[in-house]
Design a protein around this motif. Structure first.
Motif, short mmCIF file in Angstrom:
data_model
loop_
_atom_site.label_atom_id
_atom_site.label_comp_id
_atom_site.label_asym_id
_atom_site.label_seq_id
_atom_site.Cartn_x
_atom_site.Cartn_y
_atom_site.Cartn_z
N GLN A 218 0.85 -1.19 0.00
CA GLN A 218 0.00 0.00 0.00
C GLN A 218 0.88 1.23 0.00
OE1 GLN A 218 -2.63 0.37 3.41
NE2 GLN A 218 -3.90 1.91 2.42
N ASP A 219 0.72 2.07 -1.02
CA ASP A 219 1.43 3.34 -1.12
C ASP A 219 0.40 4.46 -1.18
OD1 ASP A 219 3.29 1.29 -3.01
OD2 ASP A 219 4.40 2.60 -1.64
N PRO A 220 0.71 5.63 -0.64
CA PRO A 220 -0.25 6.73 -0.65
C PRO A 220 -0.75 7.04 -2.05
CG PRO A 220 1.64 7.26 0.72
CD PRO A 220 1.98 5.99 0.01
N GLY A 221 -2.06 7.14 -2.21
CA GLY A 221 -2.65 7.50 -3.49
C GLY A 221 -2.67 6.40 -4.53
N GLN A 222 -2.19 5.20 -4.16
CA GLN A 222 -2.16 4.11 -5.15
C GLN A 222 -2.97 2.91 -4.71
OE1 GLN A 222 1.40 3.25 -7.40
NE2 GLN A 222 2.52 4.77 -6.22
N GLY A 223 -3.59 2.96 -3.58
CA GLY A 223 -4.37 1.82 -3.13
C GLY A 223 -3.50 0.63 -2.82
N LEU A 224 -4.06 -0.56 -2.97
CA LEU A 224 -3.34 -1.80 -2.68
C LEU A 224 -2.95 -2.46 -3.99
CD1 LEU A 224 -5.08 -1.28 -0.04
CD2 LEU A 224 -5.02 -3.75 0.25
N ARG A 225 -1.72 -2.86 -4.07
CA ARG A 225 -1.25 -3.57 -5.26
C ARG A 225 -0.77 -4.97 -4.86
NH1 ARG A 225 3.03 0.22 -7.98
NH2 ARG A 225 3.49 0.73 -5.81
N LEU A 226 -1.16 -5.96 -5.63
CA LEU A 226 -0.91 -7.35 -5.29
C LEU A 226 0.52 -7.75 -5.65
CD1 LEU A 226 -2.18 -10.04 -4.29
CD2 LEU A 226 -2.79 -10.48 -6.68
N ILE A 227 1.23 -8.31 -4.67
CA ILE A 227 2.62 -8.72 -4.89
C ILE A 227 2.67 -10.20 -5.26
CG2 ILE A 227 4.92 -8.86 -3.88
CD1 ILE A 227 4.06 -6.71 -1.87
N TYR A 228 2.18 -11.04 -4.38
CA TYR A 228 2.12 -12.49 -4.58
C TYR A 228 0.86 -13.02 -3.93
CZ TYR A 228 6.77 -13.83 -6.40
OH TYR A 228 7.87 -14.03 -7.19
N TYR A 229 0.38 -14.16 -4.40
CA TYR A 229 -0.70 -14.83 -3.73
C TYR A 229 -0.52 -16.35 -3.83
CZ TYR A 229 -2.99 -15.27 -8.35
OH TYR A 229 -3.29 -15.56 -9.66
N SER A 230 -1.17 -17.02 -2.89
CA SER A 230 -1.06 -18.48 -2.82
C SER A 230 -2.44 -19.05 -2.55
CB SER A 230 -0.10 -18.87 -1.69
OG SER A 230 -0.19 -20.25 -1.41
N GLN A 231 -2.87 -19.94 -3.43
CA GLN A 231 -4.20 -20.54 -3.27
C GLN A 231 -4.14 -21.80 -2.42
OE1 GLN A 231 -6.89 -19.11 -4.14
NE2 GLN A 231 -6.57 -17.84 -5.92
N ILE A 232 -2.94 -22.38 -2.30
CA ILE A 232 -2.82 -23.64 -1.58
C ILE A 232 -1.37 -23.82 -1.16
CG2 ILE A 232 -2.31 -25.08 -3.58
CD1 ILE A 232 -4.37 -27.10 -2.41
N VAL A 233 -1.15 -24.66 -0.18
CA VAL A 233 0.21 -24.91 0.32
C VAL A 233 1.11 -25.39 -0.82
CG1 VAL A 233 1.58 -26.34 1.88
CG2 VAL A 233 -0.60 -25.43 2.64
N ASN A 234 2.36 -24.92 -0.79
CA ASN A 234 3.39 -25.28 -1.76
C ASN A 234 3.12 -24.77 -3.16
OD1 ASN A 234 5.09 -26.65 0.08
ND2 ASN A 234 3.83 -28.48 -0.08
N ASP A 235 2.25 -23.80 -3.29
CA ASP A 235 1.97 -23.19 -4.59
C ASP A 235 1.73 -21.71 -4.41
OD1 ASP A 235 1.55 -23.26 -7.40
OD2 ASP A 235 -0.60 -23.07 -7.02
N PHE A 236 2.28 -20.89 -5.30
CA PHE A 236 2.03 -19.46 -5.24
C PHE A 236 2.21 -18.87 -6.64
CE2 PHE A 236 6.56 -18.80 -5.36
CZ PHE A 236 7.10 -19.76 -4.52
N GLN A 237 1.60 -17.71 -6.85
CA GLN A 237 1.66 -17.04 -8.15
C GLN A 237 2.06 -15.59 -7.97
OE1 GLN A 237 -1.45 -18.82 -7.46
NE2 GLN A 237 -0.39 -20.56 -8.35
N LYS A 238 2.70 -15.04 -9.00
CA LYS A 238 3.06 -13.63 -8.98
C LYS A 238 1.82 -12.78 -9.14
CE LYS A 238 7.70 -14.19 -10.90
NZ LYS A 238 8.63 -13.83 -12.01
N GLY A 239 1.83 -11.67 -8.44
CA GLY A 239 0.79 -10.67 -8.63
C GLY A 239 1.23 -9.63 -9.63
N ASP A 240 0.78 -8.41 -9.45
CA ASP A 240 1.06 -7.37 -10.42
C ASP A 240 2.44 -6.73 -10.26
OD1 ASP A 240 -2.33 -6.50 -9.80
OD2 ASP A 240 -1.56 -7.61 -11.52
N ILE A 241 3.02 -6.83 -9.08
CA ILE A 241 4.29 -6.14 -8.83
C ILE A 241 5.26 -7.07 -8.10
CG2 ILE A 241 3.37 -3.79 -8.88
CD1 ILE A 241 3.39 -3.91 -5.76
N ALA A 242 5.50 -8.25 -8.62
CA ALA A 242 6.29 -9.28 -7.92
C ALA A 242 7.80 -9.05 -7.98
CB ALA A 242 5.96 -10.64 -8.49
N GLU A 243 8.25 -8.21 -8.89
CA GLU A 243 9.70 -8.05 -9.06
C GLU A 243 10.37 -7.53 -7.79
OE1 GLU A 243 10.78 -5.78 -12.46
OE2 GLU A 243 12.91 -5.78 -11.97
#
Lengths: 116, 115
Positions: free
Chosen positions: A37-62
């Motif tokens: 969360q940055d001022p004026g930019q709301g929330l931006r997704l970095i990473y998410y995981s739907q289940i153990v041992n698995d995860f996906q990149k979000g919009d700003i994963a670098e």
């Protein structure tokens, strides 16, 4: 009490150092998320995981990395490759099935990271 | 790409005034819609959500929102605000029902209430 905990609340690091932010939930939720969360930019997704041992990149994963070895834990590492790491980091969790009313994200209190 | 727009960045109202915060999204398919609130120093909390059915949804603390599909909008309303409503409000949209669908957040609207 059920909920999401994040630690530490405030974190300072020097440029060039990696740092790991903790996120733990005891809600028995399958899915977990990291946002920035940055001022004026709301929330931006970095990473998410739907289940153990698995995860996906979000919009700003670098410049970030995660692991999901346990259902209740989803730590985020901010690496030295992240060019602008100073921000407020929020962790969230939700149940997996999008067709139930329980599929709503619940948020932790956040960690404020400052790079000196 | 899907996006969520909150056009009001900062709204200032007096107590007892009526509130309407705008939220528009760009996605033509099935959506779930949310409003979250972040009071000063507190967690982000769910205010209300729309999944299906009645497009007028009621949430906590007297808030409501109306989903207007033809306008791609989900505006938040409250007939009479209180000083304690001072907070930042975020609109969010989940697009689709797949397990890979994500929630996209708007940039937030800061609401300041004058006592």
């Amino acid at each position: 009490d059920g909920g999401i905990t994040q630690s530490p609340k405030y974190l300072f690091r020097k440029e060039g150092q990696n740092v790991t932010l903790s996120c733990e939930q005891n809600l028995n939720h399958d899915a977990m998320y990291w946002y920035r969360q940055d001022p004026g930019q709301g929330l931006r997704l970095i990473y998410y995981s739907q289940i153990v041992n698995d995860f996906q990149k979000g919009d700003i994963a670098e410049g970030y990395s995660v692991s999901r070895e346990k259902k209740e834990s989803f730590p985020l590492t901010v690496t030295s490759a992240q060019k602008n790491p100073t921000a407020f980091y929020l962790c969230a969790s939700s149940t997996r099935d999008p067709d139930t009313t329980a599929d709503t994200q619940y948020f932790g209190p956040g960690t404020r990271l400052t790079v000196l | 790409a899907q996006s969520v727009s909150q056009h009001n960045h900062h709204v200032i109202l007096s107590e007892a005034a009526s509130l309407e915060l705008g939220c528009n999204y760009s996605y033509g398919g099935t959506v779930n819609l949310f409003w979250y609130v972040q009071y000063p120093g507190q967690h982000l909390q769910l205010l209300l959500k729309y999944f299906s059915g009645d497009p007028l949804v009621k949430g906590i603390k007297g808030f409501e929102a109306e989903f207007i599909k033809s306008k791609f909008s989900f505006n938040l309303r409250k007939p009479s605000v209180q000083w304690s409503d001072t907070a930042e409000y975020f609109c969010a949209v989940r697009t689709g029902y797949s397990s890979a669908s994500k929630i996209i957040f708007g940039s937030g609207t800061r609401l300041s209430i004058r006592p």
